[in-house]
Design a protein around this motif. Structure first.
Motif, short mmCIF file in Angstrom:
data_model
loop_
_atom_site.label_atom_id
_atom_site.label_comp_id
_atom_site.label_asym_id
_atom_site.label_seq_id
_atom_site.Cartn_x
_atom_site.Cartn_y
_atom_site.Cartn_z
N PHE B 296 0.83 -1.20 0.00
CA PHE B 296 0.00 0.00 0.00
C PHE B 296 0.87 1.26 0.00
O PHE B 296 0.57 2.24 -0.68
N PHE B 297 1.99 1.19 0.75
CA PHE B 297 2.89 2.34 0.80
C PHE B 297 3.40 2.69 -0.59
O PHE B 297 3.36 3.84 -1.02
N TRP B 298 3.87 1.67 -1.32
CA TRP B 298 4.43 1.97 -2.64
C TRP B 298 3.36 2.41 -3.61
O TRP B 298 3.60 3.29 -4.43
N PHE B 299 2.18 1.82 -3.49
CA PHE B 299 1.09 2.26 -4.35
C PHE B 299 0.79 3.74 -4.09
O PHE B 299 0.70 4.55 -5.01
N ALA B 300 0.68 4.09 -2.81
CA ALA B 300 0.35 5.47 -2.45
C ALA B 300 1.46 6.42 -2.88
O ALA B 300 1.19 7.52 -3.37
N ALA B 301 2.72 5.97 -2.74
CA ALA B 301 3.83 6.83 -3.11
C ALA B 301 3.79 7.15 -4.60
O ALA B 301 3.94 8.30 -5.02
N LYS B 302 3.55 6.11 -5.42
CA LYS B 302 3.50 6.33 -6.87
C LYS B 302 2.30 7.19 -7.24
O LYS B 302 2.40 8.07 -8.09
N LEU B 303 1.19 6.92 -6.56
CA LEU B 303 -0.01 7.71 -6.82
C LEU B 303 0.26 9.18 -6.51
O LEU B 303 -0.12 10.07 -7.28
N PHE B 304 0.96 9.41 -5.40
CA PHE B 304 1.29 10.78 -5.02
C PHE B 304 2.12 11.45 -6.11
O PHE B 304 1.91 12.61 -6.47
N LEU B 305 3.07 10.70 -6.64
CA LEU B 305 3.94 11.23 -7.71
C LEU B 305 3.10 11.69 -8.90
O LEU B 305 3.27 12.81 -9.39
N VAL B 306 2.17 10.84 -9.34
CA VAL B 306 1.35 11.18 -10.50
C VAL B 306 0.51 12.41 -10.19
O VAL B 306 0.41 13.35 -10.99
N ILE B 307 -0.08 12.43 -8.99
CA ILE B 307 -0.97 13.54 -8.65
C ILE B 307 -0.19 14.83 -8.50
O ILE B 307 -0.64 15.90 -8.91
N PHE B 308 1.02 14.72 -7.96
CA PHE B 308 1.86 15.90 -7.85
C PHE B 308 2.14 16.46 -9.25
O PHE B 308 2.10 17.67 -9.47
N ALA B 309 2.39 15.56 -10.20
CA ALA B 309 2.63 16.01 -11.58
C ALA B 309 1.40 16.75 -12.11
O ALA B 309 1.53 17.78 -12.78
N PHE B 310 0.22 16.24 -11.78
CA PHE B 310 -1.02 16.90 -12.18
C PHE B 310 -1.04 18.35 -11.68
O PHE B 310 -1.31 19.30 -12.42
N LEU B 311 -0.77 18.51 -10.38
CA LEU B 311 -0.83 19.83 -9.76
C LEU B 311 0.24 20.75 -10.35
O LEU B 311 0.00 21.92 -10.63
N TRP B 312 1.40 20.17 -10.54
CA TRP B 312 2.54 20.89 -11.10
C TRP B 312 2.16 21.48 -12.46
O TRP B 312 2.38 22.66 -12.75
N ILE B 313 1.55 20.62 -13.29
CA ILE B 313 1.18 21.06 -14.63
C ILE B 313 0.11 22.14 -14.55
O ILE B 313 0.16 23.11 -15.30
N ARG B 314 -0.82 21.98 -13.61
CA ARG B 314 -1.85 23.00 -13.49
C ARG B 314 -1.24 24.36 -13.16
O ARG B 314 -1.67 25.39 -13.65
N ALA B 315 -0.21 24.34 -12.32
CA ALA B 315 0.40 25.61 -11.91
C ALA B 315 1.28 26.18 -13.00
O ALA B 315 1.66 27.35 -12.95
N THR B 316 1.64 25.36 -14.01
CA THR B 316 2.64 25.79 -14.97
C THR B 316 2.05 26.26 -16.29
O THR B 316 2.48 27.27 -16.84
N PHE B 317 1.08 25.49 -16.83
CA PHE B 317 0.69 25.73 -18.21
C PHE B 317 -0.54 26.62 -18.32
O PHE B 317 -1.46 26.51 -17.51
N PRO B 318 -0.58 27.49 -19.34
CA PRO B 318 -1.79 28.26 -19.58
C PRO B 318 -2.84 27.39 -20.26
O PRO B 318 -2.51 26.35 -20.85
N ARG B 319 -4.09 27.81 -20.21
CA ARG B 319 -5.19 27.02 -20.75
C ARG B 319 -5.11 26.95 -22.28
O ARG B 319 -4.71 27.90 -22.94
N TYR B 320 -5.50 25.80 -22.81
CA TYR B 320 -5.54 25.65 -24.26
C TYR B 320 -6.72 26.42 -24.84
O TYR B 320 -7.74 26.59 -24.18
N ARG B 321 -6.59 26.81 -26.11
CA ARG B 321 -7.73 27.35 -26.81
C ARG B 321 -8.50 26.16 -27.39
O ARG B 321 -7.93 25.09 -27.55
N TYR B 322 -9.79 26.39 -27.71
CA TYR B 322 -10.61 25.25 -28.12
C TYR B 322 -10.05 24.54 -29.35
O TYR B 322 -9.96 23.31 -29.40
N ASP B 323 -9.64 25.32 -30.38
CA ASP B 323 -9.15 24.68 -31.60
C ASP B 323 -7.82 23.97 -31.34
O ASP B 323 -7.54 22.92 -31.92
N GLN B 324 -7.01 24.53 -30.43
CA GLN B 324 -5.75 23.86 -30.10
C GLN B 324 -6.02 22.52 -29.42
O GLN B 324 -5.34 21.53 -29.69
N LEU B 325 -7.05 22.54 -28.57
CA LEU B 325 -7.43 21.31 -27.87
C LEU B 325 -7.81 20.21 -28.85
O LEU B 325 -7.35 19.08 -28.76
#
Lengths: 168, 357
Positions: B296-325
């Motif tokens: 469970f520890f390793w599962f949670a640790a890896k999950l945390f890594l992925v979720i941290f990447a999610f948050l990181w990206i949210r703080a970094t990238f500007p929103r896409y335009r619809y056509d770019q999406l």
């Protein structure tokens, strides 16, 4: 009572009730939502008879894909896409006649199938997994109909693109 | 009814309750984590007034949402409006039924309890199928609100979810081909047998999965359906109180779900790093409590890594335009994922013919 039979009855009645509500609702969006209910109940029946793969694909393809597009169309038609009472009565009459005809046809077909047909899973489906079984059926036993169907879908897609693109 | 069946049902119900409770707690604290992480990245402090360094903030937020007035717009379609948040949240939580949280089962009163609710042989497909139902809730919400911004938001959302479901589904096919099974537990076991986690041969798959997963959960930079600056709050503009909190919970639960699937499919699930190297066995240091906990520890640790990447990206990238999406989804990710499937198939064919010859 047998659990499988009980589940089948519950799900089948849910599917039927949802199906009837699809045609009784005067609001097109409500009909579409009940149609989702029908698809999900049918997926449940697939699970009960042991065809989990088919159930998931049913949800993914019908409920997930096609109905989303369906809802799109309804919404672009507008929120007042209601059918008038008189028109509704006419449609209901035509619909009832068609349902009776279809029911008779089905009953006759079921009689034919019941004579020589088998019920329950055969030996192959218990030996192989669901995915393998569907894969073999599609890509080996029925490869020609499968390919013909995919060409048909391709034609539809090409047609849609031709219609949608601007004049050249 | 015999006692054995009754016991089975009780165990299942207990597991479902545990997963639901833990998940709700994680969702609540994920919100706090997000605010803290983004605050850190923007040189702020984030919430710190409620409890020691803001640790009780989720409870305050929850209370606020419970106590708020539950509004239904006068011209809204009442039934569909009420049903929409439920339709969003049920698939978000139901999908966790097949996630293996750890590898080792444990015994309680002579009962063997597996650390997953169920292991069906089409687990991955089940998750895809169930989560594709969530979009109905969003469309229902947008339509039933009978208001401009929600409708626009839900239409955007539907288009986005349909577009990105395709590369998402194709990106995991490579993993399914290597593993030879679609069961979540089976995929982790296959990674143990192969000796490496699947993100090594399937790094393209992981990339596509990650980007599409981000789009499927309506996370920034793909948060067009609820773009605050354009659409007020998108499909849930008209919602308040508990109904709003359902949407909120579902979004974060979906985020955790994408993290769980990425962990299981690409990062070896509950296994410690380098599971075949004996010298690293001390990494399972929680074994002295129970092997369940190290998994469970390793599962949670890896999950945390992925979720941290999610948050990181949210703080970094500007929103896409619809056509770019749309461009990214259909013209970049989709061809890329098909090529990935093809290359994987060819390489597997070559390797198999090499070993048999």
């Amino acid at each position: 009572m047998d659990f499988t039979l009980l589940m089948f009855r519950v799900l089948a009645s849910a599917a039927l009730v949802c199906g009837i509500l699809v045609i009784l609702c005067r609001n097109a969006v409500h009909s579409a939502l009940f149609l989702v209910g029908v698809f999900i109940s049918v997926a449940g029946i697939y699970v009960v008879v042991g065809a989990e793969f088919l159930a998931v694909v049913q949800v993914l393809v019908y409920a997930g894909g096609i109905l989303v597009l369906f809802l799109f169309v309804i919404m672009l038609v507008g929120k007042d896409a209601m059918v008038g009472k008189r028109r509704m009565r006419l449609l209901a009459t035509v619909g009832t006649i068609l349902i009776i005809l279809f029911g008779l046809l089905m009953a006759q077909q079921l009689n034919v199938a019941g004579e020589g047909g088998t019920t329950g899973p055969d030996a192959d489906s218990t030996r192989l997994g669901n995915i393998e079984r569907v894969g073999l059926a599609l890509f080996q036993d029925y490869i020609l109909p499968f390919e013909v169907a995919s060409v048909l879908l391709l034609v539809a897609m090409v047609g849609a693109i031709v219609l949608a693109r601007e004049a050249y | 009814m015999d006692t054995e069946l009754l016991l089975k049902v009780a165990v299942s119900a207990g597991k479902v309750m545990t997963v639901l409770l833990v998940l709700s707690g994680s969702v609540a604290y994920l919100v706090l984590l997000e605010r803290k992480v983004i605050a850190f990245m923007q040189s702020r402090l984030g919430p710190r007034r409620v409890g020691p360094s803001g640790l009780l903030q989720p409870i305050a937020d929850g209370l606020k949402l419970f106590l708020k007035e539950d509004l239904v717009p006068a011209k809204a379609d009442k039934w569909v409006f009420t049903l929409a948040p439920v339709v969003v949240i049920i698939p978000a939580f139901a999908a966790f039924a097949v996630v293996p949280f750890s590898g080792e089962s444990f015994d309680v009163f002579g009962l063997t309890i597996t650390p997953w609710i169920t292991d069906i042989n089409i687990g991955v497909l089940y998750i895809l199928g169930i989560s594709s139902l969530g979009v109905f809730g969003i469309i229902m919400a947008g339509w039933a609100s009978n208001s401009k911004y929600p409708l626009l938001g839900s239409l955007r959302s539907a288009a986005q979810l349909i577009s990105y479901e395709v590369p998402l589904g194709l990106s995991i096919i490579g993993v399914l081909m290597i593993a030879g099974t679609a069961s979540m537990v089976g995929i982790v076991e296959a990674q143990r047998e192969t000796g490496w986690w699947f993100f090594v041969p399937q790094f393209v798959g992981l990339f596509i999965f990650f980007v599409s997963g981000m789009a499927e959960t309506n996370r920034a930079p793909f948060d067009l359906p609820e773009a605050e600056t354009e659409l007020v709050a998108g499909f849930h503009t008209e919602y308040s109180g508990m109904k709003f909190s359902f949407f909120f919970l579902a979004e974060y639960a979906n985020m955790i779900l994408v993290g769980c699937v990425a962990t299981t499919l690409f990062m070896g699930g509950w296994m410690r790093p380098f599971p075949s190297v004996e010298a690293l066995a001390w990494l399972n240091f929680l074994d002295f409590v129970h092997p369940f906990w190290s998994g469970f520890f390793w599962f949670a640790a890896k999950l945390f890594l992925v979720i941290f990447a999610f948050l990181w990206i949210r703080a970094t990238f500007p929103r896409y335009r619809y056509d770019q999406l749309m461009h990214l989804g259909w013209k970049v990710l989709l061809p890329l994922s098909i090529v990935n499937v093809l290359v994987t198939a060819v390489v597997m064919l070559l390797m198999n013919s090499g070993s048999s010859a």
